[in-house]
Design an enzyme around this catalytic site. Structure first.
Site, PDB file in Angstrom:
ATOM      1  N   ASP A  47       0.849  -1.204   0.000  1.00  0.00           N
ATOM      2  CA  ASP A  47       0.000   0.000   0.000  1.00  0.00           C
ATOM      3  C   ASP A  47       0.875   1.242   0.000  1.00  0.00           C
ATOM      4  OD1 ASP A  47      -2.305  -1.786   1.957  1.00  0.00           O
ATOM      5  OD2 ASP A  47      -2.728  -0.883   0.001  1.00  0.00           O
ATOM      6  N   ASP A 193     -10.449  -5.138  -1.715  1.00  0.00           N
ATOM      7  CA  ASP A 193      -9.375  -4.764  -0.791  1.00  0.00           C
ATOM      8  C   ASP A 193      -9.933  -4.012   0.416  1.00  0.00           C
ATOM      9  OD1 ASP A 193      -6.388  -2.650  -1.318  1.00  0.00           O
ATOM     10  OD2 ASP A 193      -7.099  -3.800   0.411  1.00  0.00           O
TER      11      ASP A 193
END
Ligand code: DX5
Ligand code: ZN
Length: 237
Positions: A47, A193
């Protein structure tokens, strides 16, 4: 025969999980990656947050370059204006690069430009180009981009932190996006996600998504290898 493309390698593993590495013990990153490899994980999710597009700031290309692993590197770019930046992530070894259309002045151009990126792990592989949508972004955003992407990532949380709650409206968004992909007749990997844990992973997998991103449900500080195996098994219905 040419090495399989990154998309082919990803497809061969689906349905599968992409494990968020930022919730791992970053002081023991090498052994955390080995743990994922031992568990049979094939994709690691990074991320990338710039503190502008996304409130949190995390890591960038040097971190990705430092991840010595055979796992496919899945870079989720939560960054403003990625047009001039995506090449750095490919050079750092990302196999999958997912941008946010909401963060781009010209999302179609960004994805078009990514077509020419070289995979630093293996030039024959190419790059899987992804578009990620926040929970509040209309799915219609995808329609003009379908010819320029190989992966769609639906966020089930607003980006910024691991450990958030899965937004239930995501189930309907998954179903509608599956129809968009089917109607377009495209080989597009559908991923989701955020907020996916032991408690809801089977329910999410039953929607037929190809790739489930999960972070804190694996790296919980107690039983990461066992958690990873559990999540991998759960998605293979
Ligand atoms: C949004 C990120 C997600 C998140 C997932 O913040 O794109 O990848 O970190 O973390 P968990 O699985 O802990 O919700
Ligand atoms: Zn992510």
């Amino acid at each position: 025969m040419a090495d399989p493309t990154a998309l082919k390698l990803l497809r061969e593993s689906c349905p599968t999980v992409s494990v968020g590495i930022l919730t791992a013990d970053l002081l023991s990153l090498g052994s955390e990656l080995s743990l994922l490899e031992r568990a049979g994980v094939k994709v690691v999710h990074i991320d990338v947050m710039d503190g502008c597009y996304c409130p949190m700031m995390t890591v960038g290309p040097p971190f990705i370059k430092g991840l010595k692993t055979p796992l496919l590197k899945d870079a989720h770019l939560m960054i403003a204006d990625p047009l001039e930046k995506v090449a750095e992530y490919a050079a750092a070894g990302a196999d999958i690069i997912t941008i946010h259309p909401e963060a781009c002045r010209h999302p179609h151009r960004v994805l078009q430009q990514m077509r020419s990126l070289t995979n630093a792990n293996d030039a024959a592989r190419g790059i899987v180009r992804g578009a990620a949508l926040n929970p509040g972004t209309p799915l219609e955003t995808l329609e003009p981009l379908l010819d320029e992407l190989e992966l769609i990532l639906l966020l089930a949380v607003n980006p910024g932190w691991g450990g958030q709650k899965f937004i239930p409206a995501t189930f309907d968004r998954i179903a509608r996006t599956k129809r968009v992909i089917a109607d377009a007749g495209k080989d597009i990997v559908l991923a989701v996600d955020g907020g996916i844990t032991r408690a809801n992973v089977v329910e999410v997998a039953k929607t037929g998504v190809d790739l489930i991103v999960t972070g804190s449900a694996v790296f919980d500080g107690k039983a990461a290898e066992e958690n990873a195996k559990f999540m991998l098994e759960a998605v293979k219905l």
